[in-house]
Each structure stands twice: as structure tokens, then as C-alpha cells.
Design a protein around this motif. Structure first.
Motif, PDB file in Angstrom:
ATOM      1  N   PHE A 185      19.709  -8.439 -14.742  1.00 36.07           N
ATOM      2  CA  PHE A 185      20.061  -9.767 -15.266  1.00 36.07           C
ATOM      3  C   PHE A 185      20.537 -10.609 -14.087  1.00 36.07           C
ATOM      4  N   ILE A 186      20.029 -11.827 -13.981  1.00 41.80           N
ATOM      5  CA  ILE A 186      20.315 -12.665 -12.818  1.00 41.80           C
ATOM      6  C   ILE A 186      20.814 -14.033 -13.268  1.00 41.80           C
ATOM      7  N   GLU A 187      21.884 -14.504 -12.617  1.00 41.20           N
ATOM      8  CA  GLU A 187      22.366 -15.861 -12.834  1.00 41.20           C
ATOM      9  C   GLU A 187      22.100 -16.683 -11.578  1.00 41.20           C
ATOM     10  N   ALA A 188      21.646 -17.922 -11.776  1.00 39.42           N
ATOM     11  CA  ALA A 188      21.290 -18.800 -10.664  1.00 39.42           C
ATOM     12  C   ALA A 188      22.175 -20.049 -10.675  1.00 39.42           C
ATOM     13  N   TRP A 189      22.517 -20.520  -9.475  1.00 39.97           N
ATOM     14  CA  TRP A 189      23.354 -21.710  -9.306  1.00 39.97           C
ATOM     15  C   TRP A 189      22.806 -22.475  -8.115  1.00 39.97           C
ATOM     16  N   ILE A 248      19.082 -21.320  -3.307  1.00 42.05           N
ATOM     17  CA  ILE A 248      19.534 -21.024  -4.672  1.00 42.05           C
ATOM     18  C   ILE A 248      20.452 -19.812  -4.591  1.00 42.05           C
ATOM     19  N   ASN A 249      21.641 -19.917  -5.149  1.00 44.28           N
ATOM     20  CA  ASN A 249      22.583 -18.798  -5.208  1.00 44.28           C
ATOM     21  C   ASN A 249      22.222 -17.902  -6.384  1.00 44.28           C
ATOM     22  N   LEU A 250      22.211 -16.589  -6.151  1.00 45.01           N
ATOM     23  CA  LEU A 250      21.836 -15.631  -7.181  1.00 45.01           C
ATOM     24  C   LEU A 250      22.916 -14.556  -7.323  1.00 45.01           C
ATOM     25  N   ALA A 251      23.242 -14.223  -8.572  1.00 46.88           N
ATOM     26  CA  ALA A 251      24.150 -13.110  -8.877  1.00 46.88           C
ATOM     27  C   ALA A 251      23.363 -12.093  -9.690  1.00 46.88           C
ATOM     28  N   ILE A 252      23.358 -10.836  -9.234  1.00 47.63           N
ATOM     29  CA  ILE A 252      22.549  -9.795  -9.874  1.00 47.63           C
ATOM     30  C   ILE A 252      23.449  -8.816 -10.597  1.00 47.63           C
ATOM     31  N   ARG A 289      22.613  -2.032 -14.563  1.00 49.82           N
ATOM     32  CA  ARG A 289      23.279  -0.744 -14.719  1.00 49.82           C
ATOM     33  C   ARG A 289      23.404  -0.096 -13.346  1.00 49.82           C
ATOM     34  N   GLY A 290      24.553   0.544 -13.117  1.00 52.83           N
ATOM     35  CA  GLY A 290      24.812   1.158 -11.818  1.00 52.83           C
ATOM     36  C   GLY A 290      25.482   0.226 -10.830  1.00 52.83           C
ATOM     37  N   ILE A 291      25.583  -1.059 -11.158  1.00 53.31           N
ATOM     38  CA  ILE A 291      26.255  -2.030 -10.291  1.00 53.31           C
ATOM     39  C   ILE A 291      27.590  -2.382 -10.953  1.00 53.31           C
ATOM     40  N   ASN A 292      28.691  -1.976 -10.319  1.00 56.66           N
ATOM     41  CA  ASN A 292      30.006  -2.202 -10.927  1.00 56.66           C
ATOM     42  C   ASN A 292      30.452  -3.656 -10.837  1.00 56.66           C
ATOM     43  N   ILE A 293      30.163  -4.306  -9.729  1.00 55.15           N
ATOM     44  CA  ILE A 293      30.503  -5.710  -9.530  1.00 55.15           C
ATOM     45  C   ILE A 293      29.226  -6.421  -9.121  1.00 55.15           C
ATOM     46  N   GLN A 294      28.941  -7.554  -9.734  1.00 53.72           N
ATOM     47  CA  GLN A 294      27.680  -8.233  -9.473  1.00 53.72           C
ATOM     48  C   GLN A 294      27.465  -8.477  -7.984  1.00 53.72           C
ATOM     49  N   LEU A 295      26.205  -8.444  -7.573  1.00 56.60           N
ATOM     50  CA  LEU A 295      25.833  -8.669  -6.184  1.00 56.60           C
ATOM     51  C   LEU A 295      25.489 -10.139  -5.988  1.00 56.60           C
ATOM     52  N   GLN A 296      26.030 -10.725  -4.915  1.00 58.02           N
ATOM     53  CA  GLN A 296      25.811 -12.141  -4.627  1.00 58.02           C
ATOM     54  C   GLN A 296      24.834 -12.274  -3.455  1.00 58.02           C
ATOM     55  N   THR A 297      23.787 -13.057  -3.649  1.00 61.77           N
ATOM     56  CA  THR A 297      22.853 -13.293  -2.568  1.00 61.77           C
ATOM     57  C   THR A 297      22.331 -14.722  -2.661  1.00 61.77           C
ATOM     58  N   ARG A 298      21.402 -15.057  -1.776  1.00 60.63           N
ATOM     59  CA  ARG A 298      20.823 -16.390  -1.764  1.00 60.63           C
ATOM     60  C   ARG A 298      19.313 -16.308  -1.592  1.00 60.63           C
ATOM     61  N   THR A 328      18.141  -6.201   0.700  1.00 61.26           N
ATOM     62  CA  THR A 328      18.501  -7.616   0.695  1.00 61.26           C
ATOM     63  C   THR A 328      19.918  -7.811   1.235  1.00 61.26           C
ATOM     64  N   VAL A 329      20.147  -8.889   1.947  1.00 65.97           N
ATOM     65  CA  VAL A 329      21.508  -9.232   2.392  1.00 65.97           C
ATOM     66  C   VAL A 329      22.309  -9.711   1.183  1.00 65.97           C
ATOM     67  N   PHE A 330      23.499  -9.128   0.998  1.00 66.50           N
ATOM     68  CA  PHE A 330      24.405  -9.553  -0.054  1.00 66.50           C
ATOM     69  C   PHE A 330      25.680 -10.101   0.571  1.00 66.50           C
ATOM     70  N   PHE A 331      26.261 -11.104  -0.085  1.00 66.83           N
ATOM     71  CA  PHE A 331      27.429 -11.794   0.443  1.00 66.83           C
ATOM     72  C   PHE A 331      28.689 -11.358  -0.284  1.00 66.83           C
ATOM     73  N   ASP A 332      29.796 -11.378   0.431  1.00 67.06           N
ATOM     74  CA  ASP A 332      31.093 -11.011  -0.143  1.00 67.06           C
ATOM     75  C   ASP A 332      31.845 -12.278  -0.501  1.00 67.06           C
ATOM     76  N   PHE A 333      31.346 -13.006  -1.537  1.00 67.81           N
ATOM     77  CA  PHE A 333      32.061 -14.192  -2.018  1.00 67.81           C
ATOM     78  C   PHE A 333      31.705 -14.410  -3.477  1.00 67.81           C
TER      79      PHE A 333
END
Length: 210
Positions: A76-80, A136-140, A143-152, A205-210
Motif C-alpha cells: 500500500f502506497i501513499e503519495a504526496w 513525488i514523495n512515497l510512503a510504502i 506486511r513485514g514492514i513495521n514502520i512505513q518506508l519513505q522514499t521519493r 531503493t534509497v529510503f529516507f529517515d524523515f
């Protein structure tokens, strides 16, 4: 004898609970079509721009791939994102031509792709005074991901803007930066950008810590 609430506040605060994976439940509540359930009349989904929205209309598609190289079929992905003028729209309204926020999901059908219908965002101001490249900012969630992953997601036809972007340039490895660059395609006369998100392993993929 201690009186009620006489203990230090620090001892009364609730401790942080453990994180949970999204599992299949996020689809049931937020991605009804992907879960095979009837949709609601008003739904935050993957059409971020209506035909009358200003700017270049595009489709963004991709897959989510796990560390074994297998497709993740229930991500499931959210876009901003900003609009074509580089401005974010903080208030969501289904009646507006464009909304900065959208949702999408991979499915068990059609190659398990996620997709967004939107407009290409404009450059966004940065605290440094430089402009960020269109993205586009993406949050992924999955299952298996405890905290959503942030990428662009950046665009491969914005090479000059990408080279000077104060965020993208923080990634030292040119090879790693390429994991955020969506490839431009033209399908049936329509512009489409493709980005495959790799959660682990080679080409992660590069993921960001924010």
C-alpha cells in the motif's frame, strides 16, 4: 501514604508500544478496490488530478519487489506531491481539480502494479534557497514492514534539475541515486513514468529517515 497523582509525571507516562506490520488489513480499510471490496462514493485513491487540472498530465506506475526478487502483491502506497507550480495543496477535496495527496496499491492482477494519475510536479523550494527537482514523495506500507518506508520518485527527463537538487545530491553514490529515477515511457500517446521499488537486496531503493 501516597496521594493520587503524587508520583512523578515521568513515571505515569505510557510507554511506547511495539510497531505492527500493515498486514492485509490496510487494504480492507483503505484500498477497497484492490482488496476486491465495494468502493465508497468518496474515496481517497489514485486519481490525484482530474482532466481539468493545470499542468502536464502523466501516469506513474511501478511494482514493489522484496529481497528475494519476488513481487509484493499487497503493498500500500501513499503519495504526496506539489502541483505543476511547485505548490502543495494542504486541504484535500474531491471536488478540486488537483489534490497533493493520493493512495494506491499493488494487486494480485495485471502484473501487480501500482499506479497514480496525476500531473508532473513543479520544482519545490528548499530551506537552503535552492529548488528541489520535481518529485513525488512515497510512503510504502506492507506486511513485514513495521514502520512505513519513505522514499521519493524523480523524473529521468529532469536531468539538470536532478543534478542540482539539494536532497537528491545528498546521496553520494550515483548508482544509488538511480534507484529514485522514474523512466519516461509513452503508451498509446500518453506520458507514463515507471519506478520499481526494491525493498532489499541488489538495487535496493534509497529510503529516507524523515
Amino acid at each position: 501514604m501516597n496521594q493520587p497523582n503524587s508520583r512523578p509525571t515521568s513515571e505515569l507516562m505510557l510507554r511506547e508500544t511495539a510497531s505492527q506490520t500493515a498486514g492485509p488489513y490496510v487494504h480492507i480499510g483503505l484500498a477497497l478496490a484492490a482488496a476486491g471490496n465495494p468502493t465508497r462514493d468518496e474515496e481517497i485513491w489514485n486519481e490525484m488530478a482530474r482532466p481539468e487540472a493545470e499542468g502536464e498530465h502523466i501516469e506513474v506506475v511501478g511494482t514493489v519487489i522484496d529481497g528475494n526478487g519476488d513481487l509484493v502483491r499487497d503493498a500500500f502506497i501513499e503519495a504526496w506531491q506539489a502541483n505543476s507550480n511547485g505548490e502543495y495543496q494542504p486541504e484535500f477535496d474531491l471536488e478540486k481539480p488537483f489534490n497533493s495527496f493520493g493512495r494506491t496499491a499493488t494487486t494480485f492482477d495485471h502484473g501487480s502494479e501500482w499506479s497514480l494519475t496525476t500531473v508532473k510536479p513543479g520544482p519545490v523550494a528548499h530551506a537552503s534557497g535552492q529548488s528541489q527537482a520535481p518529485h513525488i514523495n512515497l510512503a510504502i506500507f506492507a506486511r513485514g514492514i513495521n514502520i512505513q518506508l519513505q522514499t521519493r520518485l524523480y523524473f529521468d527527463d529532469e536531468a539538470e534539475a536532478n543534478a542540482s537538487c539539494p536532497v537528491l545530491s545528498r546521496i553520494e553514490s550515483p548508482t544509488r541515486r538511480q534507484t529514485l529515477i522514474a523512466r519516461r515511457e509513452e503508451v498509446d500517446g500518453k506520458v507514463r513514468y515507471r519506478l520499481d521499488i526494491r525493498l532489499q537486496g541488489e538495487g535496493e531503493t534509497v529510503f529516507f529517515d524523515f
